[in-house]
Scaffold this active site. Sequence first.
Site, PDB file in Angstrom:
ATOM      1  N   HIS A  17      43.440  64.754  82.259  1.00 11.58           N
ATOM      2  CA  HIS A  17      42.736  64.276  81.144  1.00 11.58           C
ATOM      3  C   HIS A  17      41.519  64.938  80.722  1.00 11.58           C
ATOM      4  O   HIS A  17      41.055  65.255  79.570  1.00 11.58           O
ATOM      5  CB  HIS A  17      42.819  62.757  81.193  1.00 11.58           C
ATOM      6  N   LYS A  65      54.782  46.126  76.710  1.00 11.39           N
ATOM      7  CA  LYS A  65      54.774  47.309  77.876  1.00 11.39           C
ATOM      8  C   LYS A  65      53.551  46.778  78.915  1.00 11.39           C
ATOM      9  O   LYS A  65      53.321  47.619  79.968  1.00 11.39           O
ATOM     10  CB  LYS A  65      54.678  48.265  77.376  1.00 11.39           C
ATOM     11  N   ARG A  86      50.380  70.430  80.459  1.00 11.98           N
ATOM     12  CA  ARG A  86      50.169  71.013  82.044  1.00 11.98           C
ATOM     13  C   ARG A  86      50.936  72.128  82.328  1.00 11.98           C
ATOM     14  O   ARG A  86      50.705  73.105  82.818  1.00 11.98           O
ATOM     15  CB  ARG A  86      50.370  69.783  83.023  1.00 11.98           C
ATOM     16  N   SER A 120      49.051  60.646  86.072  1.00 10.75           N
ATOM     17  CA  SER A 120      48.623  59.243  86.560  1.00 10.75           C
ATOM     18  C   SER A 120      49.577  58.588  87.333  1.00 10.75           C
ATOM     19  O   SER A 120      49.120  57.834  88.382  1.00 10.75           O
ATOM     20  CB  SER A 120      48.535  58.557  85.108  1.00 10.75           C
TER      21      SER A 120
HETATM   22  O1  PNS Z   1      49.776  59.151  78.323  1.00  9.63           O
HETATM   23  P1  PNS Z   1      51.230  59.071  77.619  1.00  9.63           P
HETATM   24  O2  PNS Z   1      52.060  58.105  78.097  1.00  9.63           O
HETATM   25  O3  PNS Z   1      51.774  60.364  77.537  1.00  9.63           O
HETATM   26  O4  PNS Z   1      50.801  58.696  76.151  1.00  9.63           O
HETATM   27  C1  PNS Z   1      51.757  58.609  75.165  1.00  9.63           C
HETATM   28  C2  PNS Z   1      51.416  57.920  73.903  1.00  9.63           C
HETATM   29  C3  PNS Z   1      50.884  56.738  74.137  1.00  9.63           C
HETATM   30  C4  PNS Z   1      50.441  58.817  73.180  1.00  9.63           C
HETATM   31  C5  PNS Z   1      52.606  57.808  73.005  1.00  9.63           C
HETATM   32  O5  PNS Z   1      53.711  57.212  73.391  1.00  9.63           O
HETATM   33  C6  PNS Z   1      52.182  57.296  71.547  1.00  9.63           C
HETATM   34  O6  PNS Z   1      51.824  57.763  70.530  1.00  9.63           O
HETATM   35  N1  PNS Z   1      52.662  55.764  71.662  1.00  9.63           N
HETATM   36  C7  PNS Z   1      52.237  54.912  70.510  1.00  9.63           C
HETATM   37  C8  PNS Z   1      53.367  54.617  69.766  1.00  9.63           C
HETATM   38  C9  PNS Z   1      53.960  55.716  68.627  1.00  9.63           C
HETATM   39  O7  PNS Z   1      53.216  56.224  67.901  1.00  9.63           O
HETATM   40  N2  PNS Z   1      55.052  56.076  68.995  1.00  9.63           N
HETATM   41  C10 PNS Z   1      55.705  57.161  68.314  1.00  9.63           C
HETATM   42  C11 PNS Z   1      55.766  58.639  69.003  1.00  9.63           C
HETATM   43  S1  PNS Z   1      56.988  59.531  67.971  1.00  9.63           S
END
Ligand code: PNS
Length: 174
Positions: free
Chosen positions: A16, A40, A91, A128
Amino acid sequence: MNAVFPGSFDPVTSGHMDVLTRAARIFDHVTVTVMHNARKQGRHLFTLEERLATLHEATAHLPNVSVDSFSGLLVDYMRQQQKGIIIRGLRAVSDYEYELQIAHLNRQIGEVETVFIMAATRWSFVSSTMVKEIASYGGDISEMVPRASAAALRRMFADVYAEREEGRGQKAEG
Ligand code: PNS
């Protein structure tokens, strides 16, 4: 141009940090935003407050980076805050399919563009999830995460690390 680097950051890894550092060189300002969903919360190792504190510490040396959090759809955050572009890190090819789907959906529902930044290959295996797994057994994660995350993981698994270190001490004595 401003950008947002969204994620769970549970906790922030060296991968990150690599993507963020590259983004901070390209964009005028980058906001690292912890996207959280109260429903969550139990799925995460660290609380939102802990993740924010770790990110603040890990990004303190980057003058054009700030830290924020949001609960809801990423596109709503982008619109409300007029934040510009979404940054996501890639990645390996295996990340691409999932990220492509999300990027298309975010453009469809919110007209927001996503820019992908490739993490350096040395971080291609770091996530993570894996870092938490290694730390939960008291393994060495110091290369894979910034110092703030390593400290948070050592605090979280203090008894496991203490036990391992005790075992090593006994071996050295014996
Ligand atoms: O670090 P991550 O878990 O890969 O991040 C994923 C994240 C948090 C960026 C994604 O799940 C997100 O944007 N969540 C917010 C809810 C949302 O907008 N969902 C729609 C995506 S189509």
